[in-house]
Write an enzyme that holds these catalytic residues in place. Sequence first.
Site, PDB file in Angstrom:
ATOM      1  N   GLU A   1      12.343  86.388  25.939  1.00  0.00           N
ATOM      2  CA  GLU A   1      11.940  85.545  25.536  1.00  0.00           C
ATOM      3  C   GLU A   1      11.483  85.231  24.031  1.00  0.00           C
ATOM      4  O   GLU A   1      10.398  85.270  24.210  1.00  0.00           O
ATOM      5  CB  GLU A   1      11.583  84.649  26.886  1.00  0.00           C
ATOM      6  CG  GLU A   1      11.504  82.947  27.023  1.00  0.00           C
ATOM      7  CD  GLU A   1      12.199  81.832  27.090  1.00  0.00           C
ATOM      8  OE1 GLU A   1      12.709  80.796  26.635  1.00  0.00           O
ATOM      9  OE2 GLU A   1      13.619  82.550  27.382  1.00  0.00           O
TER      10      GLU A   1
ATOM     11  N   CYS B   1      23.323  80.578  27.856  1.00  0.00           N
ATOM     12  CA  CYS B   1      23.338  81.814  28.752  1.00  0.00           C
ATOM     13  C   CYS B   1      23.615  83.221  28.072  1.00  0.00           C
ATOM     14  O   CYS B   1      23.135  83.872  27.804  1.00  0.00           O
ATOM     15  CB  CYS B   1      23.869  82.360  29.827  1.00  0.00           C
ATOM     16  SG  CYS B   1      23.888  81.300  31.597  1.00  0.00           S
TER      17      CYS B   1
ATOM     18  N   LEU C   1      13.376  80.769  31.687  1.00  0.00           N
ATOM     19  CA  LEU C   1      12.050  80.597  31.955  1.00  0.00           C
ATOM     20  C   LEU C   1      12.180  79.953  30.303  1.00  0.00           C
ATOM     21  O   LEU C   1      13.227  79.820  29.491  1.00  0.00           O
ATOM     22  CB  LEU C   1      11.488  81.716  31.427  1.00  0.00           C
ATOM     23  CG  LEU C   1      10.027  81.677  30.892  1.00  0.00           C
ATOM     24  CD1 LEU C   1       9.005  81.028  31.531  1.00  0.00           C
ATOM     25  CD2 LEU C   1       9.818  83.133  30.161  1.00  0.00           C
ATOM     26  N   GLU C   2      12.118  78.362  30.835  1.00  0.00           N
ATOM     27  CA  GLU C   2      11.752  77.863  29.453  1.00  0.00           C
ATOM     28  C   GLU C   2      10.308  77.077  29.231  1.00  0.00           C
ATOM     29  O   GLU C   2       9.913  77.063  30.421  1.00  0.00           O
ATOM     30  CB  GLU C   2      13.360  76.462  30.042  1.00  0.00           C
ATOM     31  CG  GLU C   2      14.670  76.715  30.071  1.00  0.00           C
ATOM     32  CD  GLU C   2      14.776  77.760  28.934  1.00  0.00           C
ATOM     33  OE1 GLU C   2      14.768  76.898  27.510  1.00  0.00           O
ATOM     34  OE2 GLU C   2      15.742  78.206  28.167  1.00  0.00           O
TER      35      GLU C   2
ATOM     36  N   ASP D   1       4.490  92.603  12.208  1.00  0.00           N
ATOM     37  CA  ASP D   1       4.149  91.266  12.427  1.00  0.00           C
ATOM     38  C   ASP D   1       5.643  90.610  13.138  1.00  0.00           C
ATOM     39  O   ASP D   1       5.785  89.475  13.339  1.00  0.00           O
ATOM     40  CB  ASP D   1       4.118  90.648  10.828  1.00  0.00           C
ATOM     41  CG  ASP D   1       3.505  90.883  10.412  1.00  0.00           C
ATOM     42  OD1 ASP D   1       2.225  91.088  11.220  1.00  0.00           O
ATOM     43  OD2 ASP D   1       3.471  91.030   8.866  1.00  0.00           O
TER      44      ASP D   1
ATOM     45  N   PHE E   1      15.200  85.510  31.572  1.00  0.00           N
ATOM     46  CA  PHE E   1      14.655  84.475  30.843  1.00  0.00           C
ATOM     47  C   PHE E   1      16.182  82.857  30.924  1.00  0.00           C
ATOM     48  O   PHE E   1      15.434  82.713  30.073  1.00  0.00           O
ATOM     49  CB  PHE E   1      13.948  85.079  29.813  1.00  0.00           C
ATOM     50  CG  PHE E   1      12.659  85.620  30.661  1.00  0.00           C
ATOM     51  CD1 PHE E   1      12.349  86.267  31.370  1.00  0.00           C
ATOM     52  CD2 PHE E   1      12.403  86.917  29.202  1.00  0.00           C
ATOM     53  CE1 PHE E   1      11.080  86.702  32.092  1.00  0.00           C
ATOM     54  CE2 PHE E   1      11.478  87.749  29.847  1.00  0.00           C
ATOM     55  CZ  PHE E   1      10.714  87.228  31.341  1.00  0.00           C
TER      56      PHE E   1
END
Length: 568
Positions: free
Chosen positions: A270, A549, A326-327, A306, A323
Amino acid sequence: MNKSPVVLFLLFCALALLVLPGCKKSRGTDTFLSVIRGGQADGKDGKYNLSADTNRDGVVDTGGTDDYGENQWNAASGSAMLYNNDDDDSDSARDHANTSVDGAGDEPDLARLLVKQIADIGAGSYGTIEVDADSAGYVRMFKYNAPNWSVFTSGVSTISDAELAAGNVLLGIEARHYAETATGAAGLWTGRATLTLKVHNSGGSVVGTDKLTVRTAPFLLQTNIDSPQRLYICSTHASFVSDMTTLASSLGIPLTVISEADQWTQDQFEFGFVDMPVGGNPVVLNSPRNRGSFHDYAWLYLLDPDFGCLEYGVENMNSLNSFGNLECIPPHGSYPLGRVIVGGGGTRHMEASIREFLSAQSVQGPVLEIDTSWLAVGHVDEIMSFVPAPNARGWVIAYADVDTAIGILQSVPGGTAVFSGTGDATTAAGILNDSSLRDFNDEKQAQLGTIKNQLKAAIGLAETDFVKLPVLFRQYFVPEERAVAYTADAPNCIVLGSHVVVAKQYGPAPSGTDLFEQDITGKLGALGLTVHYVDDWATYHDALGEVHCGSNVLRTPPATPRWWESGR
């Protein structure tokens, strides 16, 4: 010509601005910000003074403007440091893992500290800086001795009497972890370190102190309304790669095709970011799911100068730790940078340590959990997606709705083909007359309604903030009865600015037009969104997933607001 002490001090400040290493690039500019800035002492500026960028303007003032609120955190004051988890020397290890400053690229990752002048310091005196015991293993300090940095050890390393007399002794500090707890749970770090400057006389006695609190900049998740920067998919299915390559090219979005057999691109990592007054960088959170070589992709190919990387949780096969579950709800109410949302319920949850970590970042927490335990896979992206909208909030929820699908099927002749050309081919009547299927979907619609009410209460939404997209579910036993999408799951979509990628529906098309797609296109089009359909039935849908997905998107963080402005 003789110069007064004041003139000499001003000359020193001017030289310091020229020769000391700069801080991280500010977003949207190619110039480096200065390290320190001279000014009048208009703050707490006492005899013994350790300063940081407490007013968050990107510089540490030699005057007193950075001394207000140096031991507190609110929307107006409080200094921050970065968890130094990028790889500026390209050695495949995160920079915080070593005891060196890894070149010019690593210097901006140090938050600046300044020990100010003590003009009447006695001979043989010296200064130390101590980190509080709870934070000692979580931060590292460095001292600048032009042109090099060296480790400055808490309570051990010293600042000489000559340096204290000259003043403006420059140090840097990095965090070696993000905050782990927002509740003060035992054994977990709050992400906040207290630094104490101690000035000792020649006999070792402490004659003066100053304290400063520094907070670790939080890991923040991006949201669907942030602008897309790069699209990622896996090479698993040639047809999907071909379709997505054509689409990405037409939209001008760079595409990375990952050579990987594991097709679930969304589940493995994510994207998020960190931000400081002088700028920030992207960070990828790697999932603990253990599905082979794909687990190492973020560490091998995303960790970079970075570009930070981290992983939380214990490697396991818990689907809810992937994930797709996971939002981040986009900005709303008291969450100006959004709020983390996950699925779970009953005995099925995302690992507690991951949820605790996400909540500990504070700005986007606490984590909101909705009940997805009735879904076989159990992911939040199976029933909703946040899409841009021309309303005051700037977004709405594309939401799974059984009644919409049933209504469309009831509007066509019973013999109308549905899912034609797939292994699930049937007719409208075949679905509508299947009492077991209908009862199952009525139950799922009720569960969707319960979740919707939770979202309304938690976010402050109205019924009109839900765009109802046609979805039907079917039974799936794993081993107990759960649900998977029967239709192509429209809410499991990819948001790319004003474009939305949705799975080809294979819905009823009595006159040649797919009525599921017509409904989706009309509703999202009314929001100013362009819908693109990609055929993933055999590649993702049959494997219990959909286009979201199979993809991942790196996005550009919003320019405003900055996280510290929330005071959270």
